[in-house]
Scaffold this motif. Structure first.
Motif, PDB file in Angstrom:
ATOM      1  N   SER A  17       0.836  -1.213   0.000  1.00  0.00           N
ATOM      2  CA  SER A  17       0.000   0.000   0.000  1.00  0.00           C
ATOM      3  C   SER A  17       0.870   1.262   0.000  1.00  0.00           C
ATOM      4  O   SER A  17       0.941   1.977   0.997  1.00  0.00           O
ATOM      5  CB  SER A  17      -0.927   0.010   1.220  1.00  0.00           C
ATOM      6  N   ARG A  67      -9.611   0.389  -4.028  1.00  0.00           N
ATOM      7  CA  ARG A  67      -8.203   0.135  -3.683  1.00  0.00           C
ATOM      8  C   ARG A  67      -7.385   1.427  -3.606  1.00  0.00           C
ATOM      9  O   ARG A  67      -6.428   1.503  -2.842  1.00  0.00           O
ATOM     10  CB  ARG A  67      -7.567  -0.798  -4.713  1.00  0.00           C
ATOM     11  N   HIS A  82      -3.309   7.361  -2.587  1.00  0.00           N
ATOM     12  CA  HIS A  82      -3.081   6.235  -1.695  1.00  0.00           C
ATOM     13  C   HIS A  82      -3.470   4.968  -2.438  1.00  0.00           C
ATOM     14  O   HIS A  82      -4.622   4.830  -2.862  1.00  0.00           O
ATOM     15  CB  HIS A  82      -3.934   6.381  -0.437  1.00  0.00           C
ATOM     16  N   SER A  84      -3.582   0.673  -2.549  1.00  0.00           N
ATOM     17  CA  SER A  84      -3.560  -0.511  -1.702  1.00  0.00           C
ATOM     18  C   SER A  84      -3.854  -1.740  -2.551  1.00  0.00           C
ATOM     19  O   SER A  84      -4.329  -1.636  -3.680  1.00  0.00           O
ATOM     20  CB  SER A  84      -4.566  -0.386  -0.557  1.00  0.00           C
ATOM     21  N   SER A  85      -3.568  -2.892  -1.979  1.00  0.00           N
ATOM     22  CA  SER A  85      -3.801  -4.174  -2.656  1.00  0.00           C
ATOM     23  C   SER A  85      -3.263  -4.147  -4.087  1.00  0.00           C
ATOM     24  O   SER A  85      -3.947  -4.555  -5.032  1.00  0.00           O
ATOM     25  CB  SER A  85      -5.305  -4.496  -2.666  1.00  0.00           C
TER      26      SER A  85
END
Length: 126
Positions: A17, A67, A82, A84-85
């Protein structure tokens, strides 16, 4: 001189992330819609996300919805992406751009955006 300076990215592992930052120099970024896009090898530029300069609303591409998120830090004159995943399919050169005249309802016409930052690579690989 007005410019956008990107930071973050690099080589990351799947599932990580990381955060990209897009810092404005020489102008007030809060007054601008900021859009994030990416170019993967052999593919056309894809709009990823944006945050409106007028009301703070956001938009996300289906490929990153849930995400990725976009936020502003007015004190730092910076917008963040940001992530993530992360998946290998997220590997691309990521860019931010700012424009006072565009809305944030989808990807803009990238030929006419006012201020561009340099592209920054994100490579998702184990």
């Amino acid at each position: 001189q007005v410019q956008l300076v990107l930071d973050g990215g690099g080589l990351v592992q799947p599932g990580w992330s990381p955060r990209l930052s897009c810092a404005a120099i020489g102008f007030r970024l809060d007054d601008y819609t900021v859009t994030w896009s990416r170019e993967a090898p052999g593919k056309e530029r894809e709009g990823v996300a944006c945050i409106s300069g007028s009301d703070g609303s956001t938009w996300y591409a289906d490929s990153v919805k849930g995400r990725f998120s976009v936020s502003r830090n007015s004190a730092k004159n910076t917008v963040y992406l940001h992530m993530s995943s992360l998946k290998p399919d997220d590997t691309a050169i990521y860019s931010c751009a700012a424009d006072k005249m565009i809305s944030c309802h989808g990807p803009p016409d990238y030929n006419y955006l006012e201020i561009w930052g340099q592209g920054i690579p994100v490579t998702v690989s184990s």
